[in-house]
Design a protein around this motif. Structure first.
Motif, PDB file in Angstrom:
ATOM      1  N   PHE A 102      -6.353   3.266  -1.988  1.00 34.45           N
ATOM      2  CA  PHE A 102      -7.491   2.387  -2.268  1.00 34.45           C
ATOM      3  C   PHE A 102      -8.154   1.922  -0.980  1.00 34.45           C
ATOM      4  O   PHE A 102      -9.363   2.001  -0.813  1.00 34.45           O
ATOM      5  N   ALA A 103      -7.347   1.445  -0.031  1.00 37.04           N
ATOM      6  CA  ALA A 103      -7.890   0.948   1.231  1.00 37.04           C
ATOM      7  C   ALA A 103      -8.592   2.058   1.995  1.00 37.04           C
ATOM      8  O   ALA A 103      -9.664   1.859   2.559  1.00 37.04           O
ATOM      9  N   LEU A 104      -8.010   3.246   1.999  1.00 35.32           N
ATOM     10  CA  LEU A 104      -8.636   4.376   2.680  1.00 35.32           C
ATOM     11  C   LEU A 104      -9.998   4.684   2.079  1.00 35.32           C
ATOM     12  O   LEU A 104     -10.965   4.960   2.779  1.00 35.32           O
ATOM     13  N   GLY A 105     -10.079   4.626   0.747  1.00 36.32           N
ATOM     14  CA  GLY A 105     -11.349   4.935   0.082  1.00 36.32           C
ATOM     15  C   GLY A 105     -12.433   3.947   0.420  1.00 36.32           C
ATOM     16  O   GLY A 105     -13.584   4.318   0.653  1.00 36.32           O
ATOM     17  N   VAL A 106     -12.081   2.668   0.440  1.00 40.38           N
ATOM     18  CA  VAL A 106     -13.071   1.638   0.760  1.00 40.38           C
ATOM     19  C   VAL A 106     -13.554   1.772   2.190  1.00 40.38           C
ATOM     20  O   VAL A 106     -14.749   1.714   2.485  1.00 40.38           O
ATOM     21  N   ILE A 107     -12.608   1.987   3.121  1.00 43.27           N
ATOM     22  CA  ILE A 107     -12.982   2.119   4.523  1.00 43.27           C
ATOM     23  C   ILE A 107     -13.873   3.336   4.723  1.00 43.27           C
ATOM     24  O   ILE A 107     -14.864   3.291   5.445  1.00 43.27           O
ATOM     25  N   THR A 108     -13.525   4.459   4.054  1.00 39.73           N
ATOM     26  CA  THR A 108     -14.313   5.679   4.195  1.00 39.73           C
ATOM     27  C   THR A 108     -15.752   5.446   3.772  1.00 39.73           C
ATOM     28  O   THR A 108     -16.690   5.926   4.394  1.00 39.73           O
ATOM     29  N   THR A 109     -15.928   4.685   2.680  1.00 42.20           N
ATOM     30  CA  THR A 109     -17.281   4.469   2.179  1.00 42.20           C
ATOM     31  C   THR A 109     -18.061   3.517   3.066  1.00 42.20           C
ATOM     32  O   THR A 109     -19.237   3.762   3.354  1.00 42.20           O
ATOM     33  N   THR A 110     -17.316   2.432   3.414  1.00 40.65           N
ATOM     34  CA  THR A 110     -18.070   1.423   4.139  1.00 40.65           C
ATOM     35  C   THR A 110     -18.517   1.843   5.517  1.00 40.65           C
ATOM     36  O   THR A 110     -19.482   1.291   6.051  1.00 40.65           O
ATOM     37  N   ILE A 111     -17.896   2.836   6.128  1.00 42.13           N
ATOM     38  CA  ILE A 111     -18.321   3.250   7.461  1.00 42.13           C
ATOM     39  C   ILE A 111     -19.284   4.420   7.410  1.00 42.13           C
ATOM     40  O   ILE A 111     -19.744   4.888   8.470  1.00 42.13           O
ATOM     41  N   SER A 112     -19.538   4.893   6.184  1.00 44.07           N
ATOM     42  CA  SER A 112     -20.447   6.027   6.088  1.00 44.07           C
ATOM     43  C   SER A 112     -21.867   5.596   6.300  1.00 44.07           C
ATOM     44  O   SER A 112     -22.376   5.055   5.662  1.00 44.07           O
ATOM     45  N   GLN A 165       0.888 -15.416   4.594  1.00 45.34           N
ATOM     46  CA  GLN A 165      -0.052 -16.335   3.966  1.00 45.34           C
ATOM     47  C   GLN A 165      -1.339 -16.425   4.772  1.00 45.34           C
ATOM     48  O   GLN A 165      -2.433 -16.370   4.219  1.00 45.34           O
ATOM     49  N   THR A 166      -1.238 -16.551   6.091  1.00 43.68           N
ATOM     50  CA  THR A 166      -2.430 -16.694   6.917  1.00 43.68           C
ATOM     51  C   THR A 166      -3.207 -15.392   6.998  1.00 43.68           C
ATOM     52  O   THR A 166      -4.385 -15.397   7.308  1.00 43.68           O
ATOM     53  N   GLN A 167      -2.546 -14.264   6.727  1.00 41.41           N
ATOM     54  CA  GLN A 167      -3.212 -12.979   6.800  1.00 41.41           C
ATOM     55  C   GLN A 167      -3.892 -12.586   5.500  1.00 41.41           C
ATOM     56  O   GLN A 167      -4.584 -11.573   5.446  1.00 41.41           O
ATOM     57  N   GLY A 168      -3.686 -13.350   4.429  1.00 45.29           N
ATOM     58  CA  GLY A 168      -4.297 -13.011   3.156  1.00 45.29           C
ATOM     59  C   GLY A 168      -3.346 -12.245   2.272  1.00 45.29           C
ATOM     60  O   GLY A 168      -2.174 -12.049   2.590  1.00 45.29           O
ATOM     61  N   GLY A 169      -3.868 -11.781   1.114  1.00 46.68           N
ATOM     62  CA  GLY A 169      -3.039 -11.077   0.151  1.00 46.68           C
ATOM     63  C   GLY A 169      -2.898  -9.603   0.476  1.00 46.68           C
ATOM     64  O   GLY A 169      -3.232  -9.134   1.562  1.00 46.68           O
ATOM     65  N   MET A 170      -2.402  -8.861  -0.530  1.00 50.77           N
ATOM     66  CA  MET A 170      -2.103  -7.438  -0.338  1.00 50.77           C
ATOM     67  C   MET A 170      -3.339  -6.641   0.041  1.00 50.77           C
ATOM     68  O   MET A 170      -3.301  -5.821   0.974  1.00 50.77           O
ATOM     69  N   ILE A 171      -4.429  -6.857  -0.671  1.00 49.72           N
ATOM     70  CA  ILE A 171      -5.632  -6.074  -0.422  1.00 49.72           C
ATOM     71  C   ILE A 171      -6.192  -6.386   0.956  1.00 49.72           C
ATOM     72  O   ILE A 171      -6.533  -5.487   1.731  1.00 49.72           O
ATOM     73  N   ALA A 172      -6.281  -7.667   1.284  1.00 45.55           N
ATOM     74  CA  ALA A 172      -6.811  -8.065   2.591  1.00 45.55           C
ATOM     75  C   ALA A 172      -5.961  -7.504   3.718  1.00 45.55           C
ATOM     76  O   ALA A 172      -6.487  -7.058   4.745  1.00 45.55           O
ATOM     77  N   GLN A 173      -4.640  -7.498   3.538  1.00 43.20           N
ATOM     78  CA  GLN A 173      -3.756  -6.984   4.578  1.00 43.20           C
ATOM     79  C   GLN A 173      -3.916  -5.476   4.742  1.00 43.20           C
ATOM     80  O   GLN A 173      -3.902  -4.952   5.864  1.00 43.20           O
ATOM     81  N   GLN A 174      -4.079  -4.756   3.632  1.00 37.48           N
ATOM     82  CA  GLN A 174      -4.271  -3.310   3.719  1.00 37.48           C
ATOM     83  C   GLN A 174      -5.610  -2.977   4.374  1.00 37.48           C
ATOM     84  O   GLN A 174      -5.711  -2.047   5.177  1.00 37.48           O
ATOM     85  N   MET A 175      -6.642  -3.742   4.047  1.00 32.88           N
ATOM     86  CA  MET A 175      -7.938  -3.535   4.679  1.00 32.88           C
ATOM     87  C   MET A 175      -7.849  -3.795   6.177  1.00 32.88           C
ATOM     88  O   MET A 175      -8.390  -3.046   6.994  1.00 32.88           O
ATOM     89  N   ALA A 176      -7.138  -4.852   6.550  1.00 33.24           N
ATOM     90  CA  ALA A 176      -6.988  -5.178   7.969  1.00 33.24           C
ATOM     91  C   ALA A 176      -6.226  -4.091   8.710  1.00 33.24           C
ATOM     92  O   ALA A 176      -6.494  -3.813   9.883  1.00 33.24           O
ATOM     93  N   ALA A 177      -5.279  -3.450   8.023  1.00 33.02           N
ATOM     94  CA  ALA A 177      -4.477  -2.405   8.658  1.00 33.02           C
ATOM     95  C   ALA A 177      -5.314  -1.173   8.976  1.00 33.02           C
ATOM     96  O   ALA A 177      -5.084  -0.505   9.986  1.00 33.02           O
ATOM     97  N   PHE A 178      -6.309  -0.888   8.143  1.00 30.34           N
ATOM     98  CA  PHE A 178      -7.099   0.325   8.344  1.00 30.34           C
ATOM     99  C   PHE A 178      -8.434   0.070   9.026  1.00 30.34           C
ATOM    100  O   PHE A 178      -8.938   0.915   9.756  1.00 30.34           O
ATOM    101  N   ASP A 179      -9.012  -1.089   8.810  1.00 30.63           N
ATOM    102  CA  ASP A 179     -10.289  -1.400   9.462  1.00 30.63           C
ATOM    103  C   ASP A 179     -10.007  -2.247  10.692  1.00 30.63           C
ATOM    104  O   ASP A 179     -10.528  -3.353  10.843  1.00 30.63           O
ATOM    105  N   ASN A 180      -9.174  -1.721  11.587  1.00 28.61           N
ATOM    106  CA  ASN A 180      -8.711  -2.510  12.733  1.00 28.61           C
ATOM    107  C   ASN A 180      -9.412  -2.162  14.033  1.00 28.61           C
ATOM    108  O   ASN A 180      -8.985  -2.587  15.102  1.00 28.61           O
TER     109      ASN A 180
END
Length: 258
Positions: free
Chosen positions: A8-18, A92-107
């Motif tokens: 899921f995170a890969l798909g969002v990152i791929t789209t958003t940088i296109s 907690q300060t880093q956000g939930g699962m989705i936010a953490q996965q997004m941060a891992a790939f959109d770094n």
């Protein structure tokens, strides 16, 4: 649990940088808030059956609270950077699962170079085992400017609609009083800074909104990246599609990807 959201995170990152500047010098330091809206039922379909009981309650709580991320934009009217805030500390300060996965790939930042002809954008993508450097022409979003206006972050903004990746509708609001034809992610090309943008990305609605902005005459230097395997946007998307298929196979066979 990490692998449940990996594709899921890969798909969002791929789209958003296109996903030409004026001669007047504008050094801008701005903060944007990105809100990601997801449908719970649709998102759960991407989670393997054996993980749904564990993931479901946490995912619902995260979506109910809202998924928000902070980005920093810097521009000297010739080049710019747009980068996700990287938080440190406990989960907690880093956000939930989705936010953490997004941060891992959109770094890594997205860069734009308006001194090149045609104008170019760069995006570093660090996948751990391999690093990519997307280098491609800033897309023609085929903007259509409307007469609709509103106020965003204290600036009068005008609405425009465009298209990214040939079929994804983009709604943007730009501020004519800030004569920088730039904006969040890879968006650009309007006669003023884009202060809000909304589009769909892999089943998620992405909304970038300007929170605060400072303009100064202090010189801002931007160094364009040069590390990683250089690929075009299309080349990167092909590589990501192959990687997504690989992860699906690993998930299906029970291989842990953490």
């Amino acid at each position: 649990m990490k692998k449940a959201f990996l594709t899921f995170a890969l798909g969002v990152i791929t789209t958003t940088i296109s996903l030409a500047q004026d001669n007047k010098k504008q050094n801008i330091d701005a903060t944007y808030i990105c809100e990601m809206k997801l449908d719970y039922d649709q998102t759960m379909k991407n989670v393997p059956t054996e993980y749904r009981a564990q993931v479901g309650p946490m995912l619902k709580a995260e979506l109910d609270a809202g998924v928000f991320m902070t980005y920093f934009f810097k521009s000297n009217s010739k080049t710019s950077t747009f980068v996700l805030e990287q938080k440190v500390g406990n989960a907690q300060t880093q956000g939930g699962m989705i936010a953490q996965q997004m941060a891992a790939f959109d770094n890594k930042p997205t860069y734009k170079d308006f001194t090149a002809t045609p104008n170019m954008y760069y995006k570093e993508v660090d996948l751990g085992a391999k690093q990519y450097l997307i280098k491609d022409v800033i897309p023609d979003y085929k903007w259509k400017i409307s007469r609709e206006k509103t106020e965003i972050a204290g600036y009068q903004a005008t609405k425009a609609e465009g298209v990214m990746m040939d079929s994804i509708k983009v709604v943007a609001w730009y501020a004519p009083s800030i004569p920088v034809k730039d904006g969040p992610t890879s968006l650009a090309g309007l006669p003023g800074l884009i202060v809000k943008a909304e589009f769909e990305a892999n089943g998620a609605t992405m909304i970038y909104t300007l929170k605060e902005l400072n303009i100064s005459d202090k010189e801002l230097k931007v160094t364009l990246p040069n590390k990683g395997e250089v690929v075009t946007q299309d080349g990167f998307m092909k590589a990501m599609k192959e990687l997504q298929e690989k992860y699906k196979e690993m998930m299906g066979s029970g291989v842990d990807t953490k």
